[in-house]
Design an enzyme around this catalytic site. Structure first.
Site, PDB file in Angstrom:
ATOM      1  CB  SER A 167     -10.693  -2.195   1.444  1.00 33.04           C
ATOM      2  OG  SER A 167     -11.272  -0.925   1.238  1.00 33.04           O
ATOM      3  CE  LYS A 212     -11.724   0.021   4.947  1.00 29.78           C
ATOM      4  NZ  LYS A 212     -11.084   0.612   3.789  1.00 29.78           N
TER       5      LYS A 212
END
Length: 106
Positions: free
Chosen positions: A19, A56
């Protein structure tokens, strides 16, 4: 010594998943994470979201907070009141094998 400013609050984690490939964080990359830093907009953070660790970008304003991946295959996560989210620290350095980084550039 050159990479760690706060030794008592810094730890190393190894990533899994893809990701954050757009931020040059391939699977198996090691991240130096400093718990003493306060995350600001645009920092890469290690967070725990509903019991699951994730890496993230953090984006926030006066009204909301998001965890944002660096791979278009994954959606942004808007943090809601019913979610359990804690930031464990700010990523200060990425350590990765050159071969692994080539995956990010594809």
């Amino acid at each position: 010594r050159e990479l760690i400013r706060h030794p008592l609050s810094t730890f190393i984690v190894e990533c899994t998943g893809d990701s954050m490939m757009g931020a040059f964080i391939p699977p198996k990359a090691r991240l130096l994470v400093d718990r003493s830093l306060t995350p600001v907009n645009g920092n890469i953070v290690v967070a725990v979201l509903n019991g699951e660790f994730t890496v993230k970008f953090i984006r926030k304003n006066d009204h909301a907070c998001w965890l944002v991946p660096a791979n278009s295959k994954y959606p942004e996560i808007r943090i809601r009141a019913d979610m359990d989210m804690q930031v464990w620290g700010v990523v200060t350095h990425i350590i990765s094998d050159t071969q692994d980084l080539r995956q990010c550039m594809r």
